[in-house]
Motif scaffolding. Structure first.
Motif, PDB file in Angstrom:
ATOM      1  N   ASP A  80     -22.747 -34.928 -69.801  1.00 21.90           N
ATOM      2  CA  ASP A  80     -22.062 -34.212 -68.718  1.00 21.90           C
ATOM      3  C   ASP A  80     -20.596 -33.940 -69.039  1.00 21.90           C
ATOM      4  OD1 ASP A  80     -24.357 -34.154 -67.202  1.00 21.90           O
ATOM      5  OD2 ASP A  80     -23.848 -35.925 -66.003  1.00 21.90           O
ATOM      6  N   SER A  81     -20.010 -34.722 -69.955  1.00 19.61           N
ATOM      7  CA  SER A  81     -18.613 -34.509 -70.307  1.00 19.61           C
ATOM      8  C   SER A  81     -18.444 -33.472 -71.414  1.00 19.61           C
ATOM      9  CB  SER A  81     -17.960 -35.826 -70.735  1.00 19.61           C
ATOM     10  OG  SER A  81     -18.505 -36.289 -71.959  1.00 19.61           O
ATOM     11  N   MET A  82     -19.570 -33.018 -71.985  1.00 20.47           N
ATOM     12  CA  MET A  82     -19.539 -31.976 -73.018  1.00 20.47           C
ATOM     13  C   MET A  82     -20.875 -31.250 -72.982  1.00 20.47           C
ATOM     14  SD  MET A  82     -17.257 -30.794 -75.036  1.00 20.47           S
ATOM     15  CE  MET A  82     -17.186 -29.519 -76.324  1.00 20.47           C
ATOM     16  N   THR A  83     -21.005 -30.342 -72.016  1.00 22.26           N
ATOM     17  CA  THR A  83     -22.264 -29.648 -71.769  1.00 22.26           C
ATOM     18  C   THR A  83     -22.493 -28.532 -72.789  1.00 22.26           C
ATOM     19  OG1 THR A  83     -21.224 -28.005 -70.326  1.00 22.26           O
ATOM     20  CG2 THR A  83     -21.953 -30.075 -69.290  1.00 22.26           C
ATOM     21  N   ALA A  84     -23.661 -27.919 -72.707  1.00 28.78           N
ATOM     22  CA  ALA A  84     -23.963 -26.792 -73.598  1.00 28.78           C
ATOM     23  C   ALA A  84     -22.959 -25.663 -73.392  1.00 28.78           C
ATOM     24  CB  ALA A  84     -25.386 -26.302 -73.346  1.00 28.78           C
ATOM     25  N   ASP A  85     -22.545 -25.430 -72.161  1.00 31.34           N
ATOM     26  CA  ASP A  85     -21.531 -24.396 -71.901  1.00 31.34           C
ATOM     27  C   ASP A  85     -20.195 -24.766 -72.532  1.00 31.34           C
ATOM     28  OD1 ASP A  85     -23.308 -22.813 -70.523  1.00 31.34           O
ATOM     29  OD2 ASP A  85     -22.640 -23.461 -68.534  1.00 31.34           O
ATOM     30  N   HIS A  86     -19.827 -26.033 -72.430  1.00 31.11           N
ATOM     31  CA  HIS A  86     -18.587 -26.483 -73.060  1.00 31.11           C
ATOM     32  C   HIS A  86     -18.649 -26.299 -74.574  1.00 31.11           C
ATOM     33  CE1 HIS A  86     -18.033 -29.471 -69.485  1.00 31.11           C
ATOM     34  NE2 HIS A  86     -17.440 -28.310 -69.226  1.00 31.11           N
ATOM     35  N   HIS A 142     -19.486 -37.611 -80.333  1.00 32.22           N
ATOM     36  CA  HIS A 142     -19.732 -37.726 -78.886  1.00 32.22           C
ATOM     37  C   HIS A 142     -18.442 -37.742 -78.066  1.00 32.22           C
ATOM     38  CE1 HIS A 142     -19.250 -42.128 -79.535  1.00 32.22           C
ATOM     39  NE2 HIS A 142     -20.235 -42.055 -80.410  1.00 32.22           N
ATOM     40  N   ALA A 143     -17.578 -36.760 -78.348  1.00 28.53           N
ATOM     41  CA  ALA A 143     -16.340 -36.612 -77.582  1.00 28.53           C
ATOM     42  C   ALA A 143     -16.627 -35.903 -76.266  1.00 28.53           C
ATOM     43  CB  ALA A 143     -15.308 -35.837 -78.386  1.00 28.53           C
ATOM     44  N   GLY A 144     -15.882 -36.274 -75.246  1.00 28.23           N
ATOM     45  CA  GLY A 144     -15.997 -35.605 -73.956  1.00 28.23           C
ATOM     46  C   GLY A 144     -14.701 -34.920 -73.576  1.00 28.23           C
ATOM     47  N   ARG A 145     -14.805 -33.975 -72.660  1.00 33.06           N
ATOM     48  CA  ARG A 145     -13.633 -33.260 -72.133  1.00 33.06           C
ATOM     49  C   ARG A 145     -12.806 -32.597 -73.240  1.00 33.06           C
ATOM     50  NH1 ARG A 145     -12.527 -33.453 -67.125  1.00 33.06           N
ATOM     51  NH2 ARG A 145     -10.283 -33.153 -67.415  1.00 33.06           N
ATOM     52  N   VAL A 146     -13.497 -32.102 -74.260  1.00 33.33           N
ATOM     53  CA  VAL A 146     -12.835 -31.273 -75.264  1.00 33.33           C
ATOM     54  C   VAL A 146     -12.539 -29.899 -74.676  1.00 33.33           C
ATOM     55  CG1 VAL A 146     -13.086 -30.228 -77.560  1.00 33.33           C
ATOM     56  CG2 VAL A 146     -13.959 -32.533 -77.131  1.00 33.33           C
ATOM     57  N   VAL A 147     -13.359 -29.510 -73.708  1.00 29.96           N
ATOM     58  CA  VAL A 147     -13.180 -28.237 -73.002  1.00 29.96           C
ATOM     59  C   VAL A 147     -13.002 -28.525 -71.521  1.00 29.96           C
ATOM     60  CG1 VAL A 147     -14.272 -26.062 -72.337  1.00 29.96           C
ATOM     61  CG2 VAL A 147     -14.524 -26.922 -74.684  1.00 29.96           C
ATOM     62  N   THR A 148     -11.863 -28.134 -70.978  1.00 28.64           N
ATOM     63  CA  THR A 148     -11.602 -28.256 -69.543  1.00 28.64           C
ATOM     64  C   THR A 148     -10.985 -26.951 -69.057  1.00 28.64           C
ATOM     65  OG1 THR A 148      -9.302 -29.052 -69.627  1.00 28.64           O
ATOM     66  CG2 THR A 148     -11.048 -30.699 -69.948  1.00 28.64           C
ATOM     67  N   ASP A 149     -10.733 -26.883 -67.754  1.00 29.87           N
ATOM     68  CA  ASP A 149     -10.089 -25.700 -67.182  1.00 29.87           C
ATOM     69  C   ASP A 149      -8.567 -25.781 -67.248  1.00 29.87           C
ATOM     70  OD1 ASP A 149     -12.544 -24.570 -66.512  1.00 29.87           O
ATOM     71  OD2 ASP A 149     -12.605 -25.582 -64.562  1.00 29.87           O
ATOM     72  N   GLU A 150      -8.047 -26.896 -67.747  1.00 29.30           N
ATOM     73  CA  GLU A 150      -6.596 -27.085 -67.768  1.00 29.30           C
ATOM     74  C   GLU A 150      -5.930 -26.243 -68.856  1.00 29.30           C
ATOM     75  OE1 GLU A 150      -5.049 -28.838 -65.430  1.00 29.30           O
ATOM     76  OE2 GLU A 150      -7.069 -29.136 -64.581  1.00 29.30           O
ATOM     77  N   PRO A 151      -4.673 -25.847 -68.658  1.00 30.68           N
ATOM     78  CA  PRO A 151      -3.968 -25.049 -69.670  1.00 30.68           C
ATOM     79  C   PRO A 151      -3.817 -25.766 -71.005  1.00 30.68           C
ATOM     80  CG  PRO A 151      -2.740 -25.079 -67.596  1.00 30.68           C
ATOM     81  CD  PRO A 151      -3.864 -26.042 -67.436  1.00 30.68           C
ATOM     82  N   ASP A 152      -3.801 -27.124 -70.969  1.00 28.31           N
ATOM     83  CA  ASP A 152      -3.644 -27.879 -72.203  1.00 28.31           C
ATOM     84  C   ASP A 152      -4.967 -28.454 -72.713  1.00 28.31           C
ATOM     85  OD1 ASP A 152      -4.083 -29.825 -70.330  1.00 28.31           O
ATOM     86  OD2 ASP A 152      -2.325 -31.050 -70.827  1.00 28.31           O
ATOM     87  N   SER A 153      -6.085 -27.852 -72.308  1.00 25.72           N
ATOM     88  CA  SER A 153      -7.386 -28.297 -72.806  1.00 25.72           C
ATOM     89  C   SER A 153      -7.384 -28.313 -74.331  1.00 25.72           C
ATOM     90  CB  SER A 153      -8.492 -27.361 -72.303  1.00 25.72           C
ATOM     91  OG  SER A 153      -9.741 -27.711 -72.872  1.00 25.72           O
ATOM     92  N   PRO A 154      -7.942 -29.355 -74.950  1.00 23.27           N
ATOM     93  CA  PRO A 154      -7.890 -29.457 -76.419  1.00 23.27           C
ATOM     94  C   PRO A 154      -8.419 -28.225 -77.145  1.00 23.27           C
ATOM     95  CG  PRO A 154      -8.638 -31.530 -75.485  1.00 23.27           C
ATOM     96  CD  PRO A 154      -8.554 -30.558 -74.339  1.00 23.27           C
ATOM     97  N   HIS A 155      -9.433 -27.578 -76.599  1.00 25.04           N
ATOM     98  CA  HIS A 155     -10.025 -26.449 -77.319  1.00 25.04           C
ATOM     99  C   HIS A 155      -9.078 -25.269 -77.421  1.00 25.04           C
ATOM    100  CE1 HIS A 155     -10.725 -24.612 -73.351  1.00 25.04           C
ATOM    101  NE2 HIS A 155     -11.073 -23.508 -73.971  1.00 25.04           N
ATOM    102  N   ARG A 156      -8.077 -25.231 -76.564  1.00 25.16           N
ATOM    103  CA  ARG A 156      -7.152 -24.093 -76.567  1.00 25.16           C
ATOM    104  C   ARG A 156      -6.156 -24.147 -77.722  1.00 25.16           C
ATOM    105  NH1 ARG A 156      -8.247 -21.758 -71.646  1.00 25.16           N
ATOM    106  NH2 ARG A 156      -8.771 -23.187 -69.925  1.00 25.16           N
ATOM    107  N   GLY A 157      -6.050 -25.289 -78.398  1.00 23.32           N
ATOM    108  CA  GLY A 157      -5.070 -25.427 -79.468  1.00 23.32           C
ATOM    109  C   GLY A 157      -5.626 -25.302 -80.871  1.00 23.32           C
ATOM    110  N   VAL A 158      -6.899 -24.919 -81.008  1.00 25.98           N
ATOM    111  CA  VAL A 158      -7.522 -24.953 -82.339  1.00 25.98           C
ATOM    112  C   VAL A 158      -6.950 -23.913 -83.294  1.00 25.98           C
ATOM    113  CG1 VAL A 158      -9.669 -25.969 -81.490  1.00 25.98           C
ATOM    114  CG2 VAL A 158      -9.452 -23.469 -81.606  1.00 25.98           C
ATOM    115  N   GLY A 159      -6.222 -22.934 -82.778  1.00 22.13           N
ATOM    116  CA  GLY A 159      -5.625 -21.931 -83.654  1.00 22.13           C
ATOM    117  C   GLY A 159      -4.608 -22.505 -84.619  1.00 22.13           C
ATOM    118  N   ALA A 160      -4.106 -23.711 -84.328  1.00 19.01           N
ATOM    119  CA  ALA A 160      -3.132 -24.341 -85.216  1.00 19.01           C
ATOM    120  C   ALA A 160      -3.776 -25.032 -86.402  1.00 19.01           C
ATOM    121  CB  ALA A 160      -2.310 -25.365 -84.429  1.00 19.01           C
ATOM    122  N   VAL A 161      -5.087 -25.264 -86.343  1.00 22.07           N
ATOM    123  CA  VAL A 161      -5.770 -26.077 -87.344  1.00 22.07           C
ATOM    124  C   VAL A 161      -5.963 -25.294 -88.645  1.00 22.07           C
ATOM    125  CG1 VAL A 161      -7.920 -27.271 -87.894  1.00 22.07           C
ATOM    126  CG2 VAL A 161      -6.948 -27.443 -85.589  1.00 22.07           C
TER     127      VAL A 161
END
Length: 265
Positions: A188-194, A156-175
């Protein structure tokens, strides 16, 4: 029988108070780094750490807000009163926003060093589990230390996806390890779209992961000391977590083959 003690973990910005839960015996044990939710170190998190330790893992639960001092006691009864709830979040939100990706990465390195320096911790990568904001920051940690963290479980994490350049989802290529995401339903902090955006990023990066929505479960569903607790969803979360730990830590340590997921489920 697993027990919990309080330890201090050296970091570049002072000592972080933390819970340490370990199984009986001398070890060495595979290690799990446990990232707290916004309400911090308290009996519920100690109880959860002990349940993980009872499965044969040494568990470290650091106070992610350590720069403001030892974790203060949070009265979760305040959540039931709108005014006191607002005051509580007024104190907590600035602590959350102060945790920049750079600080999370630096602190995670200190926590990993602490675990690596213990004689009762098995050599090799650890796993990380995080709840609410801890899940978001745990993703940042495995992105920053892919060679030292073999697996992430995020609940139940929130804000994994945001519009910010450093959004956590943008760094998954390193994993390079395996990821598991359990999303709360109607969050609301992690919607279906997120969720779709996160899964798209994981697919594009070729990350091994599983991403699931727990139908009917609210944000915070694992926290038995809040009104958000959902017993069925919490038991499902334990099964998923222990499956991931067995596959990525214990079985990998025995040299077993990886038979885990390779796409979303």
């Amino acid at each position: 029988m697993a027990g919990t003690t309080t330890v201090e973990v050296p970091t570049s910005d002072g000592a972080a108070d933390a819970y340490l839960a370990r199984p009986d015996g001398d070890g060495p044990f595979p290690a799990v780094l446990f990232f707290m939710d916004a309400f911090g170190l308290r009996p519920r998190l100690a109880e959860m750490a002990e349940r993980i330790a009872a499965q044969g893992y040494l568990v470290l639960v650091p106070n992610l807000f350590h720069r403001t001092g030892p974790m203060p006691r949070v009265d979760l009864a305040d959540l039931a009163d709108p005014q006191r709830r607002g005051e509580l979040f007024g104190r907590i939100v600035p602590l959350i926003t102060a945790l920049t990706p750079e600080l999370v990465a630096r602190d995670a390195g200190a926590y990993l060093d602490f675990l690596a320096g213990r004689d009762d911790v098995a050599a090799g990568p650890v796993a990380i589990v995080g709840y609410c904001m801890g899940g978001t920051n745990a993703l940042r940690a495995i992105e920053a230390h892919p060679d030292r963290i073999a697996a992430l479980a995020s609940f139940h994490a929130g804000r994994v996806v945001t519009d910010e350049p450093d959004s956590p989802h943008r760094g998954v290529g390193a994993v390079t390890g395996e990821l598991y995401f359990a999303h709360a339903d109607r969050d609301d902090s992690m919607t279906a779209d997120h969720i779709a955006t996160l899964e798209g990023a994981l697919d594009a990066a070729g990350v091994t992961y599983r991403s699931e929505v727990y139908a009917g479960a609210p944000h915070g569903f694992t926290m038995a000391d809040t009104a958000m607790y959902d017993e069925g969803a919490t038991e499902r979360h334990w099964a998923a977590l222990f499956d991931l730990l067995e596959r990525t830590l214990r079985r990998a340590g025995r040299g077993g083959a990886d038979d885990g997921p390779h796409a979303s489920a």
